[in-house]
Write a protein that holds these residues in place. Structure first.
Motif, mmCIF file in Angstrom:
data_model
loop_
_atom_site.group_PDB
_atom_site.id
_atom_site.type_symbol
_atom_site.label_atom_id
_atom_site.label_comp_id
_atom_site.label_asym_id
_atom_site.label_seq_id
_atom_site.Cartn_x
_atom_site.Cartn_y
_atom_site.Cartn_z
ATOM 1 N N LEU A 115 -4.252 5.807 -6.047
ATOM 2 C CA LEU A 115 -4.413 6.949 -6.935
ATOM 3 C C LEU A 115 -5.868 7.400 -6.946
ATOM 4 C CD1 LEU A 115 -3.127 8.773 -9.169
ATOM 5 C CD2 LEU A 115 -3.814 7.008 -10.811
ATOM 6 N N ARG A 116 -6.106 8.617 -6.516
ATOM 7 C CA ARG A 116 -7.466 9.163 -6.578
ATOM 8 C C ARG A 116 -7.662 9.825 -7.935
ATOM 9 N NH1 ARG A 116 -12.067 10.419 -4.275
ATOM 10 N NH2 ARG A 116 -13.072 12.414 -4.726
ATOM 11 N N VAL A 117 -8.667 9.374 -8.655
ATOM 12 C CA VAL A 117 -8.932 9.928 -9.982
ATOM 13 C C VAL A 117 -10.286 10.611 -10.006
ATOM 14 C CG1 VAL A 117 -7.518 8.196 -11.149
ATOM 15 C CG2 VAL A 117 -9.964 7.775 -10.837
ATOM 16 N N PRO A 138 0.796 -1.226 0.000
ATOM 17 C CA PRO A 138 0.000 0.000 0.000
ATOM 18 C C PRO A 138 0.829 1.275 0.000
ATOM 19 C CG PRO A 138 0.022 -0.994 2.171
ATOM 20 C CD PRO A 138 0.685 -1.969 1.257
ATOM 21 N N ARG A 139 2.167 1.180 -0.079
ATOM 22 C CA ARG A 139 3.016 2.367 -0.050
ATOM 23 C C ARG A 139 2.739 3.245 -1.268
ATOM 24 N NH1 ARG A 139 8.095 3.303 -2.197
ATOM 25 N NH2 ARG A 139 8.174 1.130 -2.915
ATOM 26 N N ILE A 140 2.593 4.544 -1.034
ATOM 27 C CA ILE A 140 2.360 5.481 -2.128
ATOM 28 C C ILE A 140 3.676 5.728 -2.859
ATOM 29 C CG2 ILE A 140 1.652 7.825 -2.734
ATOM 30 C CD1 ILE A 140 -0.189 7.795 -0.315
ATOM 31 N N THR A 141 3.664 5.574 -4.185
ATOM 32 C CA THR A 141 4.879 5.730 -4.973
ATOM 33 C C THR A 141 4.761 6.868 -5.984
ATOM 34 O OG1 THR A 141 4.086 4.083 -6.554
ATOM 35 C CG2 THR A 141 5.460 3.289 -4.750
ATOM 36 N N HIS A 142 3.844 7.791 -5.742
ATOM 37 C CA HIS A 142 3.645 8.887 -6.692
ATOM 38 C C HIS A 142 3.255 10.140 -5.932
ATOM 39 C CE1 HIS A 142 -0.658 8.364 -6.020
ATOM 40 N NE2 HIS A 142 -0.503 7.068 -6.241
ATOM 41 N N ALA A 173 -7.163 1.769 -9.653
ATOM 42 C CA ALA A 173 -6.725 3.073 -9.149
ATOM 43 C C ALA A 173 -6.585 3.035 -7.634
ATOM 44 C CB ALA A 173 -7.720 4.152 -9.569
ATOM 45 N N TYR A 174 -7.533 2.390 -6.946
ATOM 46 C CA TYR A 174 -7.442 2.260 -5.488
ATOM 47 C C TYR A 174 -6.203 1.477 -5.093
ATOM 48 C CZ TYR A 174 -12.293 3.907 -4.864
ATOM 49 O OH TYR A 174 -13.438 4.661 -4.833
ATOM 50 N N LEU A 175 -5.913 0.406 -5.819
ATOM 51 C CA LEU A 175 -4.738 -0.401 -5.509
ATOM 52 C C LEU A 175 -3.456 0.410 -5.673
ATOM 53 C CD1 LEU A 175 -3.747 -3.355 -4.859
ATOM 54 C CD2 LEU A 175 -3.423 -3.590 -7.323
ATOM 55 N N TYR A 218 -7.634 1.299 -0.669
ATOM 56 C CA TYR A 218 -6.626 0.360 -1.184
ATOM 57 C C TYR A 218 -7.073 -1.080 -0.978
ATOM 58 C CZ TYR A 218 -2.543 -2.665 -1.067
ATOM 59 O OH TYR A 218 -1.680 -3.723 -1.255
ATOM 60 N N TRP A 219 -7.521 -1.400 0.241
ATOM 61 C CA TRP A 219 -7.906 -2.777 0.533
ATOM 62 C C TRP A 219 -9.184 -3.175 -0.193
ATOM 63 C CZ3 TRP A 219 -4.532 -6.061 2.049
ATOM 64 C CH2 TRP A 219 -3.440 -5.641 2.811
#
Length: 213
Positions: A67-69, A4-8, A62-64, A18-19
């Motif tokens: 990323l909020r779109v 679940p680490r944010i990479t962006h 996107a949740y995984l 995420y889950w």
């Protein structure tokens, strides 16, 4: 599955989202490949669009990715009693009777936003059309933000994140990159695939030599 680490640097979702996304994709047997590119504001192509399942699978991906779109929908989708839920999912209601006005409005929102990711399905409908709608390109070009491509490949059950570029204004050259990215992608209903080309390309190519995947 990824952590679940944010990479962006784009707007992100919660761990709960995420889950939810991870659980849905696992249940359906889908996986996600690729990373969200560096940056804060983007236009995301979500293609091909040939099934009602595209929306929940794409949103789960996107949740995984944390990323909020935001996405564009008919204004009628945002009436009571579902309007609040649609906006919570990231929806932006628009009146589609003036497509050019929508592109200008969304480009301005992207320009003014500190962080915003706008997802667009250029097919425009689940059925086959003669060409993609060019709104995604006009929005990114006017807002001076990159386009990045997301593909839903039902053949391999893979959501693929890949190509990212700043539109140059040379539509044919930019679309050639996009066609190459989607060349081996198969939607849920391949017979409904819309050729990956814009009407602007056809107007500049009266001999019909432009090929689409």
């Amino acid at each position: 599955m990824r952590s679940p680490r944010i990479t962006h640097d784009c707007p992100s979702t919660s761990l709960v989202s995420y889950w939810i996304g991870r659980g849905l994709l696992t249940l359906l047997g889908w996986k996600v490949e690729g990373e969200v590119p560096t940056g804060t504001n983007f236009v995301v192509i979500a293609a091909p669009h040939t099934s009602n399942w595209d929306f929940p699978i794409g949103l789960a991906a996107a949740y995984l990715l944390r990323l909020r779109v935001n996405w564009i929908g008919k204004h009628t989708l945002f009436r009571w009693p579902y309007g609040g839920f649609m906006r919570w999912l990231g929806g932006i209601g628009v009146d589609r009777s003036n497509p050019a006005g929508i592109a200008e409005q969304m480009a301005q929102q992207l320009k003014n936003a500190d962080r915003m990711v706008l997802a667009i399905t250029p097919d425009g409908t689940r059925g086959r059309r003669e060409y993609w709608k060019s709104g995604f390109y006009r929005i990114a070009l006017a807002a001076k933000v990159p386009i990045f491509c997301g593909a839903l490949d039902y053949r391999t059950k893979t959501v693929r994140i890949g190509l990212s570029f700043l539109p140059s204004g040379d539509i044919s050259a930019d679309m050639a990159q996009i066609r190459a990215f989607y060349a081996d992608v198969s939607g849920a209903n391949p017979d409904n695939h819309t050729p990956i080309r814009l009407s602007e390309e056809l107007e500049s190519d009266p001999t019909g030599q432009i090929q689409a995947s």
